[in-house]
Design a protein around this motif. Structure first.
Motif, PDB file in Angstrom:
ATOM      1  N   UNK A 137     -13.026 -40.507 -17.751  1.00  0.00           N
ATOM      2  CA  UNK A 137     -11.701 -40.572 -17.831  1.00  0.00           C
ATOM      3  C   UNK A 137     -11.445 -41.990 -18.760  1.00  0.00           C
ATOM      4  N   UNK A 138      -9.718 -41.782 -18.167  1.00  0.00           N
ATOM      5  CA  UNK A 138      -9.076 -42.671 -19.044  1.00  0.00           C
ATOM      6  C   UNK A 138      -8.812 -43.936 -18.096  1.00  0.00           C
ATOM      7  N   UNK A 139      -8.787 -43.122 -16.751  1.00  0.00           N
ATOM      8  CA  UNK A 139      -8.872 -44.901 -15.760  1.00  0.00           C
ATOM      9  C   UNK A 139      -9.876 -45.156 -15.538  1.00  0.00           C
ATOM     10  N   UNK A 140     -11.323 -44.542 -15.741  1.00  0.00           N
ATOM     11  CA  UNK A 140     -12.193 -44.923 -15.501  1.00  0.00           C
ATOM     12  C   UNK A 140     -12.134 -46.845 -16.837  1.00  0.00           C
ATOM     13  N   UNK A 141     -11.981 -46.087 -17.738  1.00  0.00           N
ATOM     14  CA  UNK A 141     -12.258 -47.230 -18.989  1.00  0.00           C
ATOM     15  C   UNK A 141     -11.011 -48.442 -18.741  1.00  0.00           C
ATOM     16  N   UNK A 142      -9.332 -47.560 -17.938  1.00  0.00           N
ATOM     17  CA  UNK A 142      -9.058 -48.897 -17.800  1.00  0.00           C
ATOM     18  C   UNK A 142      -9.228 -50.097 -16.241  1.00  0.00           C
ATOM     19  N   UNK A 143     -10.110 -49.540 -15.312  1.00  0.00           N
ATOM     20  CA  UNK A 143     -10.486 -50.082 -14.493  1.00  0.00           C
ATOM     21  C   UNK A 143     -11.687 -51.109 -14.580  1.00  0.00           C
ATOM     22  N   UNK A 144     -12.669 -51.086 -15.636  1.00  0.00           N
ATOM     23  CA  UNK A 144     -13.143 -51.256 -15.617  1.00  0.00           C
ATOM     24  C   UNK A 144     -13.218 -52.914 -16.121  1.00  0.00           C
ATOM     25  N   UNK A 145     -14.419 -53.306 -15.658  1.00  0.00           N
ATOM     26  CA  UNK A 145     -13.525 -55.349 -15.688  1.00  0.00           C
ATOM     27  C   UNK A 145     -14.575 -55.722 -16.833  1.00  0.00           C
ATOM     28  N   UNK A 146     -15.637 -54.987 -17.105  1.00  0.00           N
ATOM     29  CA  UNK A 146     -16.771 -55.495 -18.375  1.00  0.00           C
ATOM     30  C   UNK A 146     -15.296 -55.263 -19.183  1.00  0.00           C
TER      31      UNK A 146
END
Length: 243
Positions: A137-146
């Protein structure tokens, strides 16, 4: 034609289809693409133009730079539906609107309550690993530090399920859009310049009597429309439903 006459068209519509573009979401503070304040005018801090950075080949070659641009310019997680989205959801609840066909990737139609949404260009809310296909989902993409989101399963690169330049539209979604437009008795086109094909050419499949174009600026199809209003989509639709 006055807003009251549009209200009459909508009141009697039984198979209304809405076809919208970036201008549908500007009232939610999401910029469009080609206006004076749009995305294509506001990219000076990046080395390449948007058409390059949002291309399939650029994603493959420079995914970190792609994501830097994509997250800063294409993602608006705090955006909320505006009167246009709510008016269309209400028309669907009334049983009058059969489909929303959108070029937008923001998911605001669904957030407002629309159930029958055809997303021609995909959605920022859907993402997948290009190696194993795992969904994110979008939160996964946004919370990554990479700088580049990677898959938890195989460490492959995660790609947004949006149609980039050089990519084809989903054939099933495109055909469904054509079918809905061909069967519509009212086609409302809102917030789109109608300059990007194949999406813009979809309105040629409409055979009904009430083609309504709502856009702040003129479009190449204005002469084909039965009603043309140069105004905000949300304002016009809200007035038409509740005047």
């Amino acid at each position: 034609m006055t807003h009251s006459q549009i209200q009459d068209i909508i009141r009697h519509g039984q198979r209304i289809v809405f076809f919208g573009g970036a201008g549908t979401s500007t009232e939610s503070n999401i910029p469009d693409f080609r206006s004076a304040t749009g995305l294509y005018q506001d990219h000076q801090s990046f080395e390449y133009p948007p058409e390059v950075m949002l291309s399939h080949s650029f994603f493959k070659k420079q995914p970190a730079s792609f994501y830097q641009f994509y997250i800063s310019k294409m993602i608006y997680p705090n955006a909320r539906p505006n009167p246009a989205h709510h008016a269309l959801a209400e028309l669907e609840r009334r049983g009058q609107l059969t489909a929303v066909i959108t070029q937008n990737i923001d998911g605001l139609h669904q957030m407002a309550g629309s159930q029958h949404v055809l997303e021609l260009h995909g959605s920022v809310h859907r993402n997948h690993c290009i190696t194993c296909g795992q969904s994110y989902d979008l939160p996964y993409v946004l919370r990554t530090s990479d700088p580049i989101p990677h898959c938890e399963q195989c460490n492959g690169i995660v790609k947004p399920d949006v149609v980039l330049y050089e990519e084809m539209l989903d054939e099933a979604v495109l055909q469904a859009a054509i079918d809905h437009i061909a069967k519509a008795d009212v086609l409302i086109v809102g917030g789109t310049s109608l300059r990007v094909n194949p999406a813009a050419s979809l309105i040629r499949y409409y055979r009904g009597e009430h083609l309504v174009l709502i856009n702040k600026e003129a479009t190449p199809y204005d002469s084909l429309a039965h009603v043309v209003i140069h105004d905000l989509v949300g304002k016009v639709l809200q007035d038409a439903l509740h005047a």
